[in-house]
Enzyme design. Structure first.
Site, PDB file in Angstrom:
ATOM      1  N   ASP A 199       1.421   2.166  17.585  1.00 60.64           N
ATOM      2  CA  ASP A 199       2.752   1.560  17.473  1.00 60.64           C
ATOM      3  C   ASP A 199       3.826   2.624  17.651  1.00 60.64           C
ATOM      4  O   ASP A 199       3.608   3.803  17.317  1.00 60.64           O
ATOM      5  CB  ASP A 199       2.919   0.896  16.110  1.00 60.64           C
ATOM      6  CG  ASP A 199       1.966  -0.275  15.919  1.00 60.64           C
ATOM      7  OD1 ASP A 199       1.674  -0.952  16.924  1.00 60.64           O
ATOM      8  OD2 ASP A 199       1.524  -0.497  14.785  1.00 60.64           O
ATOM      9  N   ALA A 214       1.537   3.725  11.616  1.00 57.97           N
ATOM     10  CA  ALA A 214       2.496   3.803  12.718  1.00 57.97           C
ATOM     11  C   ALA A 214       3.038   5.220  12.852  1.00 57.97           C
ATOM     12  O   ALA A 214       3.363   5.874  11.869  1.00 57.97           O
ATOM     13  CB  ALA A 214       3.649   2.832  12.472  1.00 57.97           C
ATOM     14  N   SER A 246     -18.159  -6.650  10.933  1.00 60.47           N
ATOM     15  CA  SER A 246     -17.571  -5.336  10.661  1.00 60.47           C
ATOM     16  C   SER A 246     -16.239  -5.596   9.970  1.00 60.47           C
ATOM     17  O   SER A 246     -15.684  -6.691  10.043  1.00 60.47           O
ATOM     18  CB  SER A 246     -17.392  -4.527  11.946  1.00 60.47           C
ATOM     19  OG  SER A 246     -16.668  -5.267  12.919  1.00 60.47           O
ATOM     20  N   GLU A 267     -12.263  -3.990   8.730  1.00 62.27           N
ATOM     21  CA  GLU A 267     -11.201  -2.991   8.807  1.00 62.27           C
ATOM     22  C   GLU A 267     -10.567  -2.786   7.433  1.00 62.27           C
ATOM     23  O   GLU A 267     -10.271  -3.751   6.733  1.00 62.27           O
ATOM     24  CB  GLU A 267     -10.128  -3.421   9.798  1.00 62.27           C
ATOM     25  CG  GLU A 267      -8.984  -2.400   9.908  1.00 62.27           C
ATOM     26  CD  GLU A 267      -7.917  -2.819  10.883  1.00 62.27           C
ATOM     27  OE1 GLU A 267      -8.204  -2.786  12.098  1.00 62.27           O
ATOM     28  OE2 GLU A 267      -6.823  -3.193  10.442  1.00 62.27           O
ATOM     29  N   HIS A 323     -15.131  -9.207  13.652  1.00 60.73           N
ATOM     30  CA  HIS A 323     -14.492  -8.066  12.999  1.00 60.73           C
ATOM     31  C   HIS A 323     -13.378  -8.595  12.102  1.00 60.73           C
ATOM     32  O   HIS A 323     -12.441  -9.245  12.577  1.00 60.73           O
ATOM     33  CB  HIS A 323     -13.909  -7.110  14.036  1.00 60.73           C
ATOM     34  CG  HIS A 323     -13.299  -5.864  13.459  1.00 60.73           C
ATOM     35  ND1 HIS A 323     -14.053  -4.864  12.898  1.00 60.73           N
ATOM     36  CD2 HIS A 323     -12.005  -5.461  13.358  1.00 60.73           C
ATOM     37  CE1 HIS A 323     -13.266  -3.889  12.481  1.00 60.73           C
ATOM     38  NE2 HIS A 323     -12.009  -4.232  12.732  1.00 60.73           N
ATOM     39  N   PHE A 379       3.412 -10.800  10.384  1.00 58.73           N
ATOM     40  CA  PHE A 379       2.533  -9.910  11.139  1.00 58.73           C
ATOM     41  C   PHE A 379       2.254 -10.514  12.519  1.00 58.73           C
ATOM     42  O   PHE A 379       2.298  -9.823  13.547  1.00 58.73           O
ATOM     43  CB  PHE A 379       1.236  -9.711  10.348  1.00 58.73           C
ATOM     44  CG  PHE A 379       0.310  -8.674  10.895  1.00 58.73           C
ATOM     45  CD1 PHE A 379       0.749  -7.690  11.751  1.00 58.73           C
ATOM     46  CD2 PHE A 379      -1.029  -8.682  10.533  1.00 58.73           C
ATOM     47  CE1 PHE A 379      -0.114  -6.731  12.260  1.00 58.73           C
ATOM     48  CE2 PHE A 379      -1.905  -7.732  11.026  1.00 58.73           C
ATOM     49  CZ  PHE A 379      -1.438  -6.758  11.897  1.00 58.73           C
TER      50      PHE A 379
END
Length: 288
Positions: A101, A43, A7, A9, A259, A210
């Site tokens: 977030d 966010a 999958s 994102e 993912h 990140f």
């Protein structure tokens, strides 16, 4: 090696050019027959409408399953559930339910005065509707706000007890971090699927920042590997090799689904998938 289910994102576009990039990403990855595309939520709920529109269009034009992110940030309970209903009306019945977030650059999450206090409350409310397949986030190296790994795992168990069907983890750089977490979750009585989140590194500087923000451990050897690769102009080759090796190790340990966090840059993800035996099976042609 049996190829894994996959999958992907993506994030919603904020400009016309970004919209084309999202569609190019879908065209590149849809032939791999993913279980779903997930569409992120900015966010503080900053991309709420964009997420809805992108999820709707991606589902409608591709015919592929789409999992929309939904958070507790910056909205009342009524507003959040209205957004969920809009997803459902658009044919998007998979939701990744997250706390979200902190808004406006705050250091800690503060619930909306009339909103959900946490992700467990959001999951419970969505589960009561009985119309969504619910996914949640999981943190192999512990959530930054968790007081311990034990508390981190117990909170994940609460999400499953509230009605979640599956968890997707934050990314990590070494397979042992996920495998240890998987064993700890099993020992805690969690028996629902936990899918590892994989970040193909398209830019090491950005990926490292990140990782620091979300509490992902950065091994010293990885810093050195990218320093050497940057000197030789071989970062893409290193990223493909490392990501493929990570995924292969997970598959050898019984992981059957992955993912990928694509950052709307499909090339590296596609190359890794092909190296794992996930090959194109169709083309994305149902364009609106």
């Amino acid at each position: 090696m049996t190829p894994p289910a996959v999958s992907f994102e993506v994030f919603p576009p904020k400009s016309v050019n970004a919209a084309f990039k999202l569609w190019d990403t879908a065209q590149a990855l849809a032939p791999l027959e993913p279980r779903f595309f997930s569409v992120t939520y900015g966010a503080g709920g900053s991309t709420r409408d964009l997420t809805h529109d992108a999820a709707h269009v991606l589902h409608r034009t591709s015919g592929l399953p789409v999992c929309a992110h939904l958070t507790c940030v910056g909205a009342s309970v009524a507003e959040t559930m209205e957004i969920a209903d809009k997803f459902h009306d658009a044919g998007v019945t998979d939701i990744l339910a997250l706390r979200g977030d902190p808004a406006d650059g705050a250091s800690r999450f503060t619930p909306h005065p009339d909103g959900f206090a946490n992700s467990v409350e959001l999951i419970e409310a969505l589960a009561l509707k009985g119309t969504f397949n619910l996914r949640v986030g999981a943190y192999p190296e512990s959530h930054p706000d968790a007081v311990s790994q034990h508390a981190n795992i117990q909170y994940l168990k609460r999400k499953f007890d509230a009605g979640a069907d599956e968890a997707i983890t934050q990314f990590f750089f070494e397979a042992e971090d996920f495998l240890r977490f998987r064993d700890q979750c099993a020992a805690a009585g969690i028996d629902k699927p936990i899918v590892p989140g994989i970040l193909p590194v398209t830019n090491w500087t950005s990926a490292r920042k990140f990782a620091e923000r979300c509490g992902t451990r950065v091994p010293a050897w990885l810093d050195e590997a990218y320093r050497a690769a940057e000197r030789d102009g071989r970062t893409d080759l290193l990223s493909t090799s490392l990501c493929t090796e990570l995924c292969s190790t997970l598959i050898d340990e019984g992981v059957d689904a992955l993912h990928f966090y694509t950052l709307n840059r499909p090339e590296l993800t596609r190359d890794v998938c092909r190296a794992l035996g996930v090959t194109p099976k169709n083309t994305l042609s149902n364009v609106a």
